[in-house]
Design an enzyme around this catalytic site. Sequence first.
Site, short mmCIF file in Angstrom:
data_model
loop_
_atom_site.label_atom_id
_atom_site.label_comp_id
_atom_site.label_asym_id
_atom_site.label_seq_id
_atom_site.Cartn_x
_atom_site.Cartn_y
_atom_site.Cartn_z
N ASP A 15 22.46 67.35 16.17
CA ASP A 15 21.84 66.98 14.88
C ASP A 15 22.98 66.69 13.89
O ASP A 15 24.15 66.95 14.17
CB ASP A 15 20.96 68.13 14.36
CG ASP A 15 20.23 67.78 13.06
OD1 ASP A 15 19.82 66.62 12.89
OD2 ASP A 15 20.10 68.66 12.19
N SER A 16 22.58 66.18 12.73
CA SER A 16 23.58 65.95 11.68
C SER A 16 24.01 67.25 11.02
O SER A 16 25.06 67.31 10.39
CB SER A 16 22.97 65.04 10.60
OG SER A 16 21.79 65.65 10.10
N TYR A 47 22.46 62.18 7.34
CA TYR A 47 22.27 60.89 8.01
C TYR A 47 21.25 60.03 7.26
O TYR A 47 21.27 58.81 7.36
CB TYR A 47 21.75 61.12 9.43
CG TYR A 47 22.81 61.40 10.47
CD1 TYR A 47 24.16 61.46 10.16
CD2 TYR A 47 22.44 61.59 11.81
CE1 TYR A 47 25.11 61.72 11.15
CE2 TYR A 47 23.38 61.83 12.79
CZ TYR A 47 24.71 61.90 12.46
OH TYR A 47 25.63 62.14 13.44
N GLY A 48 20.34 60.68 6.54
CA GLY A 48 19.27 59.95 5.87
C GLY A 48 19.76 58.91 4.87
O GLY A 48 19.06 57.96 4.56
N CYS A 79 17.18 65.13 16.10
CA CYS A 79 17.30 64.49 14.79
C CYS A 79 16.50 63.19 14.81
O CYS A 79 16.84 62.27 15.57
CB CYS A 79 18.77 64.20 14.51
SG CYS A 79 19.04 63.33 12.95
N ASN A 80 15.45 63.13 14.02
CA ASN A 80 14.63 61.92 13.95
C ASN A 80 15.42 60.73 13.42
O ASN A 80 15.29 59.61 13.89
CB ASN A 80 13.45 62.13 12.99
CG ASN A 80 12.50 63.21 13.45
OD1 ASN A 80 11.46 62.94 14.01
ND2 ASN A 80 12.82 64.47 13.20
N THR A 81 16.23 61.00 12.41
CA THR A 81 16.97 59.93 11.74
C THR A 81 17.95 59.26 12.71
O THR A 81 18.13 58.04 12.68
CB THR A 81 17.72 60.52 10.53
OG1 THR A 81 16.82 61.35 9.79
CG2 THR A 81 18.28 59.44 9.63
N CYS A 194 11.62 65.52 10.17
CA CYS A 194 13.05 65.79 10.06
C CYS A 194 13.20 67.24 10.52
O CYS A 194 12.45 68.11 10.06
CB CYS A 194 13.53 65.65 8.62
SG CYS A 194 15.19 66.31 8.33
N THR A 195 14.13 67.48 11.43
CA THR A 195 14.22 68.81 12.04
C THR A 195 14.69 69.88 11.06
O THR A 195 14.60 71.07 11.36
CB THR A 195 15.14 68.76 13.27
OG1 THR A 195 16.38 68.15 12.89
CG2 THR A 195 14.49 67.99 14.40
N HIS A 196 15.18 69.47 9.91
CA HIS A 196 15.55 70.46 8.89
C HIS A 196 14.32 71.12 8.23
O HIS A 196 14.40 72.23 7.75
CB HIS A 196 16.36 69.80 7.76
CG HIS A 196 17.80 69.60 8.07
ND1 HIS A 196 18.25 68.72 9.00
CD2 HIS A 196 18.91 70.20 7.54
CE1 HIS A 196 19.57 68.75 9.04
NE2 HIS A 196 20.00 69.64 8.16
N1 DGL Z 1 17.69 66.62 10.78
C1 DGL Z 1 17.69 65.20 10.64
C2 DGL Z 1 16.37 64.59 11.12
O1 DGL Z 1 15.66 65.16 11.92
C3 DGL Z 1 18.10 64.54 9.37
C4 DGL Z 1 18.87 65.20 8.27
C5 DGL Z 1 19.85 64.24 7.62
O2 DGL Z 1 19.50 63.51 6.66
O3 DGL Z 1 20.99 64.21 8.10
O4 DGL Z 1 16.01 63.52 10.73
#
Ligand code: DGL
Length: 273
Positions: A15-16, A47-48, A79-81, A194-196
Site C-alpha cells: 500500500d502507499s 497516492y490519491g 490499495c485501490n488507488t 480506500c484501504t485506509h
Molecule cells: N490506501 C490507498 C487506497 O486504498 C490510498 C491512500 C492514498 O491516497 O495513498 O486507495
Amino acid sequence: MTDWIAELKPVLVFDSGIGGLTVLREARVLMPERHFIYVADDAGFPYGDWEEEPLRARIITLFGRLLSSYDPEVVIIACNTAFTLVGADLRATFPERRFVGTVPAIKPAAERTRSGLISVLATPGAVKRAYTRDLIQSFASQCQVNLVGSKHLARLAEAYIRGETVSDEDLMAEIAPCFVRDEGRQTDIVVLACTHYPFLANMFRRLAPWPVDWLDPAEAIARQARRLVPMVEREADAEDRDFAVFTSGQPDFATRRLMQGFGLSRQYSVISP
Ligand code: DGL
C-alpha cells in the site's frame, strides 16, 4: 535472501501507507502458515493526489525491485488507488507473478443495495479511474452510484492511527457527500474504496446522519489471495519473521509502534523507486 524465504515464500502486502494493514489483518487469519512482508510506499504517500503516468511508472519500478528482493508467493495490492491504475500493467510486466488486487467493491454493493443508492468513498485518484467507471457500467448500471473523492481522509486515517486528534467536523466534511436522498429513497451502502478508511469506520458509524452499510472488502481480498496460495502444513514458528519495508526509510515512532502491534517487528528497510 534468508533461508525461510527460500523454504516457504512469503506473501507481500503493498500500500502507499498504513491502509494495507486492514487487509493484512484478514490475510493473516486465512494464511496462518505464511510469512508476510508489508511494504508501504510512504515516500509516495498519498497516492490519491498523484497524476496517473508518474504514479504508474513509480509503482512498476518499485515492483521490479521488490519482486527480485523478496520473491513472494503472491502479491496483494492492498490499495485501490494503485491497483485501479496499474493492476493490468503489473500483470503484463511481471507475467510470472500473481497479483491480487483491491478495487472498489461496487459489484457486491450493487447486489446488496435495497434503495439502489450507493456511494463510493475513495481517493480523488481512484474515483477518476476508467477502471472505476467500468465497474459501475458493468455491475451497477441499474443503481445510482455517487462517487465521492475525498481529499483528506487517507491523511486523517494516518493521523488518527498515530494517536493524533481528528475532529468530528473534519471527518463529517469528508463523509457528508456520501449521504444522498432522492425521491423518497436514501443511500444505504457506502463502499470503503480506500484501504485506509476501515480504520475510521467506528467514527463514520457514529457520525452518519442515518445508518448505512460500510462495505469493507478486506476479507474478500484475503479469500482471493488464499485461493492462489497453496496450503502447506507448517509447524508454528516461535520466531517472528514478518517485517515491514518503508520506502522513506524513516517511519516515525508512532508508525513503528503500530507496525509492532501488527507483529511486523523484525526490520525496517528502504527500497526506493
Ligand atoms: N490506501 C490507498 C487506497 O486504498 C490510498 C491512500 C492514498 O491516497 O495513498 O486507495
